[in-house]
Structure formats: C-alpha cells, structure tokens
Design a protein around this motif. Structure first.
Motif, PDB file in Angstrom:
ATOM      1  N   TRP A 143       0.757  -1.267  -0.005  1.00  0.00           N
ATOM      2  CA  TRP A 143       0.085  -0.164   0.142  1.00  0.00           C
ATOM      3  C   TRP A 143       0.877   1.169  -0.052  1.00  0.00           C
ATOM      4  O   TRP A 143       0.627   2.266  -0.699  1.00  0.00           O
ATOM      5  CB  TRP A 143      -0.991   0.103   1.314  1.00  0.00           C
ATOM      6  N   ALA A 144       2.136   1.370   0.730  1.00  0.00           N
ATOM      7  CA  ALA A 144       2.747   2.426   0.818  1.00  0.00           C
ATOM      8  C   ALA A 144       3.574   2.725  -0.513  1.00  0.00           C
ATOM      9  O   ALA A 144       3.828   4.104  -0.734  1.00  0.00           O
ATOM     10  CB  ALA A 144       3.976   2.159   1.756  1.00  0.00           C
ATOM     11  N   THR A 145       3.387   1.832  -1.720  1.00  0.00           N
ATOM     12  CA  THR A 145       4.111   2.464  -2.814  1.00  0.00           C
ATOM     13  C   THR A 145       2.880   2.443  -3.908  1.00  0.00           C
ATOM     14  O   THR A 145       3.094   2.567  -5.007  1.00  0.00           O
ATOM     15  CB  THR A 145       4.955   0.944  -3.218  1.00  0.00           C
ATOM     16  N   GLU A 146       1.681   2.358  -3.370  1.00  0.00           N
ATOM     17  CA  GLU A 146       0.581   2.541  -4.421  1.00  0.00           C
ATOM     18  C   GLU A 146       0.338   4.009  -5.202  1.00  0.00           C
ATOM     19  O   GLU A 146       0.665   4.917  -4.143  1.00  0.00           O
ATOM     20  CB  GLU A 146      -0.786   2.023  -3.641  1.00  0.00           C
ATOM     21  N   PRO A 147      -0.130   3.946  -6.294  1.00  0.00           N
ATOM     22  CA  PRO A 147      -0.048   5.316  -6.669  1.00  0.00           C
ATOM     23  C   PRO A 147      -1.539   5.949  -5.803  1.00  0.00           C
ATOM     24  O   PRO A 147      -1.365   7.413  -5.836  1.00  0.00           O
ATOM     25  CB  PRO A 147      -0.626   4.995  -8.151  1.00  0.00           C
ATOM     26  N   GLY A 148      -2.370   5.484  -5.614  1.00  0.00           N
ATOM     27  CA  GLY A 148      -3.519   5.831  -4.864  1.00  0.00           C
ATOM     28  C   GLY A 148      -3.352   6.509  -3.429  1.00  0.00           C
ATOM     29  O   GLY A 148      -2.489   5.911  -2.762  1.00  0.00           O
ATOM     30  N   ALA A 149      -3.725   7.846  -3.198  1.00  0.00           N
ATOM     31  CA  ALA A 149      -3.343   8.415  -2.181  1.00  0.00           C
ATOM     32  C   ALA A 149      -3.958   7.637  -0.789  1.00  0.00           C
ATOM     33  O   ALA A 149      -3.436   7.707   0.218  1.00  0.00           O
ATOM     34  CB  ALA A 149      -3.903   9.898  -2.058  1.00  0.00           C
ATOM     35  N   GLY A 150      -5.137   7.317  -0.964  1.00  0.00           N
ATOM     36  CA  GLY A 150      -5.834   6.434   0.336  1.00  0.00           C
ATOM     37  C   GLY A 150      -4.809   5.449   0.835  1.00  0.00           C
ATOM     38  O   GLY A 150      -4.603   5.450   1.981  1.00  0.00           O
ATOM     39  N   PRO A 151      -4.485   4.387  -0.123  1.00  0.00           N
ATOM     40  CA  PRO A 151      -3.749   3.209   0.378  1.00  0.00           C
ATOM     41  C   PRO A 151      -2.376   3.926   0.965  1.00  0.00           C
ATOM     42  O   PRO A 151      -1.928   3.261   2.078  1.00  0.00           O
ATOM     43  CB  PRO A 151      -3.414   2.318  -0.603  1.00  0.00           C
ATOM     44  N   ARG A 152      -1.719   4.618   0.318  1.00  0.00           N
ATOM     45  CA  ARG A 152      -0.356   5.335   0.864  1.00  0.00           C
ATOM     46  C   ARG A 152      -0.672   6.073   2.135  1.00  0.00           C
ATOM     47  O   ARG A 152       0.220   5.648   3.260  1.00  0.00           O
ATOM     48  CB  ARG A 152      -0.067   6.368  -0.078  1.00  0.00           C
ATOM     49  N   ARG A 153      -1.909   6.824   2.397  1.00  0.00           N
ATOM     50  CA  ARG A 153      -1.926   7.397   3.661  1.00  0.00           C
ATOM     51  C   ARG A 153      -2.241   6.510   4.686  1.00  0.00           C
ATOM     52  O   ARG A 153      -1.727   6.461   5.805  1.00  0.00           O
ATOM     53  CB  ARG A 153      -3.177   8.535   3.488  1.00  0.00           C
ATOM     54  N   ALA A 154      -3.065   5.381   4.376  1.00  0.00           N
ATOM     55  CA  ALA A 154      -3.343   4.389   5.436  1.00  0.00           C
ATOM     56  C   ALA A 154      -2.142   3.526   5.820  1.00  0.00           C
ATOM     57  O   ALA A 154      -2.014   3.264   7.187  1.00  0.00           O
ATOM     58  CB  ALA A 154      -4.398   3.278   4.776  1.00  0.00           C
ATOM     59  N   ALA A 155      -1.204   2.997   4.766  1.00  0.00           N
ATOM     60  CA  ALA A 155       0.075   2.632   5.254  1.00  0.00           C
ATOM     61  C   ALA A 155       0.873   3.312   6.184  1.00  0.00           C
ATOM     62  O   ALA A 155       1.319   2.841   7.316  1.00  0.00           O
ATOM     63  CB  ALA A 155       0.723   2.229   3.970  1.00  0.00           C
ATOM     64  N   GLU A 156       0.916   4.848   5.839  1.00  0.00           N
ATOM     65  CA  GLU A 156       1.667   5.561   6.911  1.00  0.00           C
ATOM     66  C   GLU A 156       0.878   5.449   8.446  1.00  0.00           C
ATOM     67  O   GLU A 156       1.913   5.326   9.296  1.00  0.00           O
ATOM     68  CB  GLU A 156       1.820   7.069   6.196  1.00  0.00           C
ATOM     69  N   LEU A 157      -0.334   5.496   8.199  1.00  0.00           N
ATOM     70  CA  LEU A 157      -0.894   5.544   9.664  1.00  0.00           C
ATOM     71  C   LEU A 157      -0.679   4.294  10.258  1.00  0.00           C
ATOM     72  O   LEU A 157      -0.754   4.230  11.551  1.00  0.00           O
ATOM     73  CB  LEU A 157      -2.349   5.914   9.453  1.00  0.00           C
ATOM     74  N   VAL A 158      -0.966   3.249   9.513  1.00  0.00           N
ATOM     75  CA  VAL A 158      -0.757   1.871  10.333  1.00  0.00           C
ATOM     76  C   VAL A 158       0.426   1.803  10.777  1.00  0.00           C
ATOM     77  O   VAL A 158       0.759   1.378  11.964  1.00  0.00           O
ATOM     78  CB  VAL A 158      -1.297   0.788   9.215  1.00  0.00           C
ATOM     79  N   ARG A 159       1.561   2.037   9.849  1.00  0.00           N
ATOM     80  CA  ARG A 159       2.867   1.828  10.379  1.00  0.00           C
ATOM     81  C   ARG A 159       3.197   2.625  11.706  1.00  0.00           C
ATOM     82  O   ARG A 159       3.972   2.034  12.437  1.00  0.00           O
ATOM     83  CB  ARG A 159       3.920   2.316   9.303  1.00  0.00           C
ATOM     84  N   THR A 160       2.705   3.804  11.676  1.00  0.00           N
ATOM     85  CA  THR A 160       2.925   4.682  12.888  1.00  0.00           C
ATOM     86  C   THR A 160       2.215   4.002  14.172  1.00  0.00           C
ATOM     87  O   THR A 160       2.958   3.864  15.373  1.00  0.00           O
ATOM     88  CB  THR A 160       2.407   5.999  12.695  1.00  0.00           C
ATOM     89  N   ARG A 161       1.012   3.430  13.798  1.00  0.00           N
ATOM     90  CA  ARG A 161       0.409   2.654  15.002  1.00  0.00           C
ATOM     91  C   ARG A 161       0.853   1.598  15.583  1.00  0.00           C
ATOM     92  O   ARG A 161       0.925   1.103  16.715  1.00  0.00           O
ATOM     93  CB  ARG A 161      -1.117   2.310  14.811  1.00  0.00           C
ATOM     94  N   LEU A 162       1.789   0.618  14.599  1.00  0.00           N
ATOM     95  CA  LEU A 162       2.182  -0.481  14.918  1.00  0.00           C
ATOM     96  C   LEU A 162       3.771  -0.329  15.344  1.00  0.00           C
ATOM     97  O   LEU A 162       4.311  -1.365  15.561  1.00  0.00           O
ATOM     98  CB  LEU A 162       1.982  -1.434  13.793  1.00  0.00           C
ATOM     99  N   GLU A 163       4.498   0.749  15.222  1.00  0.00           N
ATOM    100  CA  GLU A 163       5.868   0.906  15.746  1.00  0.00           C
ATOM    101  C   GLU A 163       6.390  -0.057  16.732  1.00  0.00           C
ATOM    102  O   GLU A 163       7.199  -0.573  16.826  1.00  0.00           O
ATOM    103  CB  GLU A 163       6.138   2.270  15.813  1.00  0.00           C
ATOM    104  N   PRO A 164       5.232   0.079  18.037  1.00  0.00           N
ATOM    105  CA  PRO A 164       5.931  -0.537  19.136  1.00  0.00           C
ATOM    106  C   PRO A 164       5.841  -2.033  18.968  1.00  0.00           C
ATOM    107  O   PRO A 164       6.430  -2.891  19.764  1.00  0.00           O
ATOM    108  CB  PRO A 164       4.821  -0.232  20.049  1.00  0.00           C
ATOM    109  N   ILE A 165       4.927  -2.505  18.039  1.00  0.00           N
ATOM    110  CA  ILE A 165       5.081  -4.199  17.799  1.00  0.00           C
ATOM    111  C   ILE A 165       6.491  -4.827  17.266  1.00  0.00           C
ATOM    112  O   ILE A 165       7.077  -4.290  16.387  1.00  0.00           O
ATOM    113  CB  ILE A 165       3.901  -4.539  16.978  1.00  0.00           C
TER     114      ILE A 165
END
Length: 165
Positions: A143-165
């Motif tokens: 998703w982080a490499t997708e051309p669509g802004a929605g999946p890219r934004r979601a990937a960034e947010l999910v990665r931020t949320r999951l950093e402690p894991i």
C-alpha cells in the motif's frame, strides 16, 4: 440491500439535518460524496442499535453489511461501515484487507481513510498470529507504494500505530 443495511440507511437519514450536511460538506470536502447530515454520535448509535436489532451477526454478515453501506458514496454510510468494522474487528481476518483496500481506494477524504487505518486495520493486524501478521504487513508495505493516496496514507498511519510491535 439487507434488512440491516436498510435499517442503518433509513436511521441515518432520519437522524440528519440539511444544516449539518452543508457544514460537513464544507468541513470534510470530498468530491463525489453526498452528505446526509447525521452526526458522528448518530452514526455510532445507529450501528449500536443495528447490533441490538440484528444480534449475532457472523463474519460474513458483518463484511457484507460493510460493503452494502460502502457501496453508495454517502459519507455517513461509509462512516457507519467503518464503525461496524471497528465494533467487530475481532471477527476480521487477514483476508479482509482486500475489501478494506478497496474502501481505501474509494474513500477520497482523510475523515474516512484515517479511522479505517487506525481503528480497523491497525487493531486487525495487531490481533493476527505472527505468520498472518507478517503477510498482512507485506500488504501494508505494498500500500505504501501505491499510486492512490488512500492506501498510501493508510499505510503510513498503520505503520505509525504499529511501531511498538
């Protein structure tokens, strides 16, 4: 549409005002989105009431209902789909990321992308067993490499949320 979908849609319309719809249009934006004008509290209450009216919905019924709600480009219906998935995140599976990816591609506005990523995808991934979590994280990486802004934004947010894991 299912009886549960009709109930949610009718209730959201009954809980709406044109003043709120106009204000939400200006606040949220979203080319192509329609706004009923129901408050976030009304959306959450509607999903709570739907759960009481239609108890014991299984995984397939939850995901089908979320797709029914998402099918129309109505902000409150799509927000209700997110709240439904949020409420039943424990029932979701890694394979549901495909459906969610479709939602992200169509969301168009951060007000839908952000809660879908932080309140559905991140908890879903956190609850997965290690092997499935690794595969899900590979999807997020794509998703982080997708051309669509929605999946890219979601990937960034999910990665931020999951950093402690």
């Amino acid at each position: 549409m299912s009886a549960a979908g009709e109930f949610v849609d009718a209730t959201l319309q009954n809980e709406s005002t044109w003043e709120r719809a106009e204000a939400d249009l200006h606040r949220v934006g979203g080319t192509g989105l329609v706004f009923y004008g129901a408050s976030v509290g009304a959306v959450r209450g509607t999903i709570r009431d739907a759960g009481r009216r239609y108890p014991g919905l299984c995984h397939d019924e939850i995901t089908l209902l979320s797709s029914e709600l998402w099918a129309e480009p109505v902000f409150e219906r799509r927000l209700a789909a997110i709240v439904l998935l949020q409420t039943h995140v424990r029932l979701l599976r890694a394979s549901d990321l495909t459906r969610i990816e479709g939602f992200l591609r169509q969301a168009g506005v951060p007000a839908l992308i952000d809660p879908l990523a932080t309140d559905v995808v991140a908890p879903l991934i956190t609850a997965l067993p290690a092997g499935a979590r690794g595969r899900a994280l590979a999807v997020i990486g794509r998703w982080a490499t997708e051309p669509g802004a929605g999946p890219r934004r979601a990937a960034e947010l999910v990665r931020t949320r999951l950093e402690p894991i």
